[in-house]
Design a protein around this motif. Sequence first.
Motif, PDB file in Angstrom:
ATOM      1  N   MET A 269       0.816  -1.214   0.000  1.00 44.03           N
ATOM      2  CA  MET A 269       0.000   0.000   0.000  1.00 44.03           C
ATOM      3  C   MET A 269       0.853   1.269   0.000  1.00 44.03           C
ATOM      4  N   HIS A 270       2.179   1.095  -0.009  1.00 44.58           N
ATOM      5  CA  HIS A 270       3.131   2.205  -0.138  1.00 44.58           C
ATOM      6  C   HIS A 270       2.941   3.274   0.936  1.00 44.58           C
ATOM      7  N   ARG A 271       2.703   2.827   2.154  1.00 42.38           N
ATOM      8  CA  ARG A 271       2.593   3.756   3.270  1.00 42.38           C
ATOM      9  C   ARG A 271       3.979   4.095   3.805  1.00 42.38           C
ATOM     10  N   SER A 272       4.098   5.274   4.415  1.00 46.55           N
ATOM     11  CA  SER A 272       5.380   5.675   4.987  1.00 46.55           C
ATOM     12  C   SER A 272       5.693   4.836   6.215  1.00 46.55           C
ATOM     13  N   VAL A 273       6.979   4.785   6.557  1.00 50.51           N
ATOM     14  CA  VAL A 273       7.405   3.999   7.713  1.00 50.51           C
ATOM     15  C   VAL A 273       6.740   4.517   8.981  1.00 50.51           C
ATOM     16  N   GLY A 274       6.636   5.835   9.124  1.00 52.80           N
ATOM     17  CA  GLY A 274       6.012   6.418  10.309  1.00 52.80           C
ATOM     18  C   GLY A 274       4.556   6.016  10.438  1.00 52.80           C
ATOM     19  N   THR A 275       3.846   6.061   9.315  1.00 53.70           N
ATOM     20  CA  THR A 275       2.433   5.666   9.327  1.00 53.70           C
ATOM     21  C   THR A 275       2.284   4.199   9.682  1.00 53.70           C
ATOM     22  N   VAL A 276       3.162   3.379   9.116  1.00 54.20           N
ATOM     23  CA  VAL A 276       3.108   1.935   9.372  1.00 54.20           C
ATOM     24  C   VAL A 276       3.337   1.648  10.850  1.00 54.20           C
ATOM     25  N   LEU A 277       4.381   2.251  11.427  1.00 58.60           N
ATOM     26  CA  LEU A 277       4.691   2.002  12.837  1.00 58.60           C
ATOM     27  C   LEU A 277       3.564   2.482  13.746  1.00 58.60           C
ATOM     28  N   THR A 278       2.972   3.624  13.396  1.00 53.79           N
ATOM     29  CA  THR A 278       1.863   4.140  14.210  1.00 53.79           C
ATOM     30  C   THR A 278       0.671   3.201  14.163  1.00 53.79           C
ATOM     31  N   PHE A 279       0.330   2.739  12.959  1.00 60.12           N
ATOM     32  CA  PHE A 279      -0.829   1.858  12.795  1.00 60.12           C
ATOM     33  C   PHE A 279      -0.565   0.480  13.397  1.00 60.12           C
ATOM     34  N   TRP A 280       0.693   0.009  13.278  1.00 59.58           N
ATOM     35  CA  TRP A 280       1.034  -1.360  13.676  1.00 59.58           C
ATOM     36  C   TRP A 280       1.270  -1.478  15.179  1.00 59.58           C
ATOM     37  N   LEU A 281       2.101  -0.595  15.726  1.00 59.99           N
ATOM     38  CA  LEU A 281       2.487  -0.701  17.125  1.00 59.99           C
ATOM     39  C   LEU A 281       1.661   0.168  18.066  1.00 59.99           C
ATOM     40  N   GLY A 282       1.066   1.236  17.519  1.00 56.33           N
ATOM     41  CA  GLY A 282       0.347   2.169  18.384  1.00 56.33           C
ATOM     42  C   GLY A 282      -0.699   1.521  19.275  1.00 56.33           C
ATOM     43  N   PRO A 283      -1.664   0.791  18.698  1.00 57.24           N
ATOM     44  CA  PRO A 283      -2.699   0.176  19.540  1.00 57.24           C
ATOM     45  C   PRO A 283      -2.135  -0.808  20.558  1.00 57.24           C
ATOM     46  N   GLU A 284      -1.134  -1.570  20.140  1.00 56.84           N
ATOM     47  CA  GLU A 284      -0.555  -2.543  21.074  1.00 56.84           C
ATOM     48  C   GLU A 284       0.118  -1.855  22.254  1.00 56.84           C
ATOM     49  N   LEU A 285       0.881  -0.790  21.970  1.00 58.28           N
ATOM     50  CA  LEU A 285       1.554  -0.083  23.052  1.00 58.28           C
ATOM     51  C   LEU A 285       0.557   0.597  23.983  1.00 58.28           C
ATOM     52  N   LEU A 286      -0.538   1.110  23.433  1.00 57.57           N
ATOM     53  CA  LEU A 286      -1.580   1.712  24.286  1.00 57.57           C
ATOM     54  C   LEU A 286      -2.170   0.685  25.245  1.00 57.57           C
ATOM     55  N   PHE A 287      -2.191  -0.566  24.827  1.00 61.66           N
ATOM     56  CA  PHE A 287      -2.742  -1.633  25.660  1.00 61.66           C
ATOM     57  C   PHE A 287      -1.712  -2.169  26.653  1.00 61.66           C
ATOM     58  N   THR A 288      -0.442  -2.252  26.237  1.00 63.54           N
ATOM     59  CA  THR A 288       0.561  -2.916  27.075  1.00 63.54           C
ATOM     60  C   THR A 288       1.280  -1.979  28.045  1.00 63.54           C
ATOM     61  N   VAL A 289       1.452  -0.724  27.677  1.00 65.86           N
ATOM     62  CA  VAL A 289       2.250   0.166  28.519  1.00 65.86           C
ATOM     63  C   VAL A 289       1.628   0.412  29.895  1.00 65.86           C
ATOM     64  N   PRO A 290       0.318   0.707  30.007  1.00 63.11           N
ATOM     65  CA  PRO A 290      -0.235   0.938  31.349  1.00 63.11           C
ATOM     66  C   PRO A 290      -0.023  -0.221  32.327  1.00 63.11           C
ATOM     67  N   PRO A 291      -0.276  -1.482  31.939  1.00 60.65           N
ATOM     68  CA  PRO A 291       0.036  -2.574  32.867  1.00 60.65           C
ATOM     69  C   PRO A 291       1.515  -2.657  33.225  1.00 60.65           C
ATOM     70  N   LEU A 292       2.381  -2.320  32.269  1.00 58.93           N
ATOM     71  CA  LEU A 292       3.814  -2.356  32.563  1.00 58.93           C
ATOM     72  C   LEU A 292       4.191  -1.265  33.560  1.00 58.93           C
ATOM     73  N   LEU A 293       3.586  -0.096  33.424  1.00 58.63           N
ATOM     74  CA  LEU A 293       3.849   0.973  34.394  1.00 58.63           C
ATOM     75  C   LEU A 293       3.376   0.566  35.785  1.00 58.63           C
ATOM     76  N   TYR A 294       2.213  -0.057  35.839  1.00 58.63           N
ATOM     77  CA  TYR A 294       1.706  -0.547  37.116  1.00 58.63           C
ATOM     78  C   TYR A 294       2.640  -1.615  37.692  1.00 58.63           C
ATOM     79  N   ALA A 295       3.093  -2.536  36.826  1.00 58.80           N
ATOM     80  CA  ALA A 295       3.981  -3.602  37.280  1.00 58.80           C
ATOM     81  C   ALA A 295       5.299  -3.037  37.791  1.00 58.80           C
ATOM     82  N   ALA A 296       5.841  -2.045  37.090  1.00 56.24           N
ATOM     83  CA  ALA A 296       7.094  -1.425  37.526  1.00 56.24           C
ATOM     84  C   ALA A 296       6.929  -0.800  38.909  1.00 56.24           C
ATOM     85  N   ARG A 297       5.788  -0.188  39.133  1.00 49.75           N
ATOM     86  CA  ARG A 297       5.528   0.430  40.435  1.00 49.75           C
ATOM     87  C   ARG A 297       5.407  -0.632  41.520  1.00 49.75           C
ATOM     88  N   ARG A 298       4.687  -1.717  41.220  1.00 47.64           N
ATOM     89  CA  ARG A 298       4.519  -2.786  42.207  1.00 47.64           C
ATOM     90  C   ARG A 298       5.851  -3.450  42.549  1.00 47.64           C
TER      91      ARG A 298
END
Length: 351
Positions: A269-298
């Motif tokens: 689809m000839h998307r830019s690397v930035g667009t690809v990374l945002t679409f690909w990793l963005g949702p996953e990081l939004l889901f995984t980072v908060p639990p990791l922050l909580y775990a780091a605190r615990r």
Amino acid sequence: MTATLTVIVPAHNEEAGLPATLEAIRRQTVPPDKVVVVDDGSTDRTGEVAAAYGATVLRPPHNLGSKAKAQNHALPACDTDLVLAVDADTVLAPDYIEKIKPAFDDPEVVVAAGNVQTRFTRTVWERGRSIEYLFGFHWNRPIQNGANSPVVCSGCCSAFRRAALTGFGGFPERTIVEDMDFTWSMQIAGRRAVYVGDAVAWAADPETLTYLRKQVWRWMAGFFQNVRLHLGGLVRRKPMLAVWIVLALAEIFTAPLWWATPFVLTLGMHRSVGTVLTFWLGPELLFTVPPLLYAARRRRLPVLGVMANVPFVYLTKAVNIYYAWKALIVELVLVPLRLSRGLVIYEKGRA
């Protein structure tokens, strides 16, 4: 009356790591009544090290070939209410036994395990595993436990009601992962397995790709062996646990699509690397980072250090999905067709 407890430590050529394990057991705020080390065909000083720490040392006439068999060799020497199985490279927090014992005040609880974290984060593989554990033991396990359906009580630090364990025939040897087999079997039978998040243990995880591959292949093959053996019973007798298993299967089935997404977006689809990374990793990081922050605190870990390890989890995920698909094909297709015996040889990995 306070329940009595025996610690079983299966060990094969563990003279280097065993002292830390036994020292941690010695320093428990609630000490065990007995410690039994199974020197399972070691060619090093494992037995001598265990004896120096005051453990009862059992030496089978030959290497038994799996952790479950070594643990079963020790069961006749256990006459306590509870049995705590600890891997020879796992270090318990000083209050582990103190935290795990109260779970058995409920007579329906037959197995309980704590919060497993990585002992070391020296290599990329250990760093990736550290993120898997921080996320899994501070997000997945508490949710499963809240639904009264833990997927597995980790074999490196699980406590068992001895009567239930011996009544079942001991640690199951029919699959390559005895911890998952027993956890599912007991829940199908109407008994309880529980996760105790405040009981912490640190495991020595794979420091090399060779070791990681062997470990993950064993884990994934064992998972699908248990799916083949138990899924029907779970659907009928423990539907909530069946839901977690089906979700895990769905993740395995869809993982190749997720990994293919950046290539499709970039090349097709000839998307830019930035667009690809945002679409690909963005949702996953939004889901995984908060639990990791909580775990780091615990866990009182530096947040920046935890976040710095996040990229490495994608290396371990790639290994996980490769062996998940290999195990799926072997254990769910080739074994039923009698074209393979499946994984029957237990390889810890380091040897």
